[in-house]
Design an enzyme around this catalytic site. Structure first.
Site, PDB file in Angstrom:
ATOM      1  N   ASP A 242      23.647 -12.571   3.347  1.00 51.79           N
ATOM      2  CA  ASP A 242      24.098 -13.330   1.650  1.00 51.79           C
ATOM      3  C   ASP A 242      25.633 -13.571   1.737  1.00 51.79           C
ATOM      4  OD1 ASP A 242      23.568 -14.918  -0.465  1.00 51.79           O
ATOM      5  OD2 ASP A 242      23.399 -13.076  -1.597  1.00 51.79           O
TER       6      ASP A 242
ATOM      7  N   LEU B 124       0.913  -0.945  -0.055  1.00 54.08           N
ATOM      8  CA  LEU B 124       0.129   0.336  -0.216  1.00 54.08           C
ATOM      9  C   LEU B 124       0.928   1.027   0.297  1.00 54.08           C
ATOM     10  CD1 LEU B 124      -2.780  -0.906   2.311  1.00 54.08           C
ATOM     11  CD2 LEU B 124      -3.379  -1.385  -0.504  1.00 54.08           C
ATOM     12  N   CYS B 125       2.206   0.884  -0.111  1.00 52.71           N
ATOM     13  CA  CYS B 125       2.809   2.054  -0.229  1.00 52.71           C
ATOM     14  C   CYS B 125       3.021   2.895  -1.541  1.00 52.71           C
ATOM     15  CB  CYS B 125       4.271   1.771  -0.130  1.00 52.71           C
ATOM     16  SG  CYS B 125       4.714   1.814   1.275  1.00 52.71           S
ATOM     17  N   HIS B 126       3.180   4.542  -1.945  1.00 54.24           N
ATOM     18  CA  HIS B 126       2.238   4.808  -2.718  1.00 54.24           C
ATOM     19  C   HIS B 126       3.929   4.972  -4.037  1.00 54.24           C
ATOM     20  CE1 HIS B 126      -0.335   6.681  -0.778  1.00 54.24           C
ATOM     21  NE2 HIS B 126      -0.846   7.825  -1.834  1.00 54.24           N
TER      22      HIS B 126
ATOM     23  N   MET C 222       8.981   4.138   4.741  1.00 59.35           N
ATOM     24  CA  MET C 222       9.229   2.736   4.319  1.00 59.35           C
ATOM     25  C   MET C 222      10.678   2.881   3.620  1.00 59.35           C
ATOM     26  SD  MET C 222       6.606   1.491   6.154  1.00 59.35           S
ATOM     27  CE  MET C 222       7.454  -0.175   5.586  1.00 59.35           C
ATOM     28  N   GLU C 223      10.667   3.778   3.027  1.00 57.03           N
ATOM     29  CA  GLU C 223      11.615   3.356   1.578  1.00 57.03           C
ATOM     30  C   GLU C 223      13.173   3.428   2.876  1.00 57.03           C
ATOM     31  OE1 GLU C 223       9.146   5.291   1.334  1.00 57.03           O
ATOM     32  OE2 GLU C 223       8.677   5.079  -0.754  1.00 57.03           O
TER      33      GLU C 223
END
Lengths: 165, 165, 165, 165, 165, 165
Positions: C127, C75-77, C112-113
């Site tokens: 990794d 739901l992020c833009h 969020m970014e």
């Protein structure tokens, strides 16, 4: 002059230049219908109150697809959407109506984003239910309305709706 | 037990385990129809011999979308497709029929890939022609046949076709 | 009224409408810690002056992931970021601290970014080092500060930091 | 010889060659914890029976991210996963435990896919709840077990767990 | 001070901050040449009037790649392009000249988008023709001009062109 | 019959069917050259021992792009690569030679993956250095060798190399 804005006069594809268009608030609304066996529709609606919500999965898939329209449709502009909403509503005993509303403040409209959201939500309903009903069909994906752009507003007329029944 | 293979018994979404299924050659065929004004269909068909080929743009978009089905449909397996083909054929004076055939040698089928190819090709036809005909509709996207999997072959029956008319 | 802005009153997911919000300069800073065997941390730090730089690979992965946040978080833009920076700093003899700072001039913030950049950088460290140390853990990914938005600034307080030790 | 399999002897990054490794059934399980205010956890759990299910959104985001691990982590192999499952379980009054299990039949393992699924599910929980609780933290993302590969099985030992408290 | 704007003073990669730069209309033009056997070039040009248009496939691939530049080039900003156009023109009896023009109204330029469009269009020409001519080479991909940015305009000079012959 | 395997007899694009081809170990090697001002090449080589490594950023971009070839080149098959390696070596005082080697065990070859890795690595070198040298050119991207497929091995001959100087 070419009728197709996405082709130049020599017939070559291009992403049309929207640089000179004004930034305005724009909205588009699109819809579609997944037709299925009544038992499938009942299972979708029953499960929602119990276990597993097909509609929520489809809604999320549609929202995410709207954001990726520019990746899927070759000549669409990549756009930073303001909002995306989807509604999935039973219609009769064998239809699930999908409606998407997309808004943006930009130089170009969001019809393709609304139509893509509906299409991918419908495909997701198919995927979630296909083990019990392979005969489902996706019907009448169409633009319902659009507003805010230079090319004028659009609203599917009552006649058009009747004709497409 | 859950009717929906994509939900577990608690109603949680999951990507179902195909690890124990045999690798077989599988095929799926799907179709859809873009209905439009006769003038739009004529412009598509005329231009093809002259300048700009809407059908080729849509075909490429459909092929590329088939490859990205696992990215778009939340619970689909990512798959290495063997082949994808699309055909876009005029039907009557106001329809463009789209058919996609997808093949794979894998543990799971490619219905969703064929349906996604048809859907994105149809959306691309809409995008290419929308400046002249916003009222176009995308109709009857459906699985035509599927073969090669453990769940048995599927072919849309003559009755089914009649009923969906 | 819903407490969750990402759900409407009926509980359906939606991408919230940011159309009416003002465009402002916004910044978010997030952090996280990869805990590992001291020998692993020494190998990371030694190699940097010699051969192969784990931190640079992680930094690039974090920057690229920040750009794709709208693709990953449903739901992020989708956003056009102004800048992304990551720092990876040894902490004690068994920790690699990751900090990301993201800036934008937009209608919505970039928490969020920044959190996504930290997470993917941490996964990349895992990794790169997993062949020598499978027991590594990623700890305490959190928002450190955010500024520039209508919902007010945020800064993780000293108490909060102590409590989370 | 390099300790880091992802660097060659000159320190250059590479995607390691798995061509000679046998195709085996492999599984990996990873976990993580989102710590939040008790009121936030209650809102997540309450809403699930009522309106809007944060956990289902996070689960779907985690599954979709697992499929895209090779796109996010620079030196991971692109893989065709057999299955992905996520569970989100309340832990105490302020924790939401996330566990992902990924399976494949391939030449290389799926630890990174399981860890990526947990990370993106945790980020999605954060995104869904951030309007009410910006102080949430994502803690202890770790590999729980892995089996089926040439490098031997791995299971996080009881000691390891105690040490990481 | 670092000569490389994409590295900070410690040598760490970063996405440079364009937040303070003015939004201006910007354009970039890039070109490249695919050299091939004369028979291959004839087949491309003949087919165009008959069956199958290599150039249209390459043009679409180039346009779609331009939109994804920020996904491919690690430190590029994601950008909402105003327009993308590609031309593929025979040059002599063994060359196919590719030229891309990209425009945007933004804080940063689109050189990388134009160069990426040319590169992916050239790769697509190679892919379409490789079954008949594996010896094709892609030559002299270069920026032709750029305008509209704070760092000044650029135009490849006549001398530069002579020198690169 | 069509000379172009990617077009059918009617000239429509298609992803060719590789279903009947044997799974074999395949390798492809491609190369390209970035030509630049001697001062730019010195800055790249100097910085590597000091601060910021252009070549490592380009190498990672090339590896990541190889994995996404099927997303970029319209009719390429999506493939699960076994390994990708890139080398960037100074050549003379004004050239940076890029070579990519890709391996797979599959029904189709990886020429396009190797060529894509070289192209995107070259574009990344351009991006990293463009603030100091906009006149750089990317030259002679070509397939060096390929082996393991039904269509026979390919090695660029000494004559071919001389001719292309």
């Amino acid at each position: 002059m070419s009728q197709f804005t996405h082709f130049d006069d020599a017939g070559a594809s291009r992403m049309v230049d929207v640089g000179a268009k004004p930034v305005t608030r724009r909205q588009a609304r699109a819809s579609g219908l997944v037709r299925m066996a009544p038992a499938t529709l009942r299972a979708i609606c029953d499960r929602e109150t119990a276990k597993g919500d097909v509609r929520e999965v489809a809604r999320l898939a549609g929202i995410m697809a709207a954001k990726r329209t520019g990746d899927l449709i070759p000549l669409c502009h990549p756009l930073a959407l303001d909002s995306v909403r989807l509604e999935l509503t039973p219609r009769g005993d064998d239809g699930l109506q999908i409606e998407a509303t997309v808004e943006i403040t930009a130089k170009t409209g969001v019809e393709m984003e609304a139509l893509t959201a509906v299409s991918v939500a419908a495909l997701t309903v198919y995927d979630m239910c296909k083990s019990m009903d392979r005969g489902m069909t996706i019907e009448r994906i169409q633009l319902e309305s659009k507003s805010g752009g230079a090319s004028g507003d659009f609203a599917r007329s009552a006649e058009a709706l009747q004709k497409s029944e």
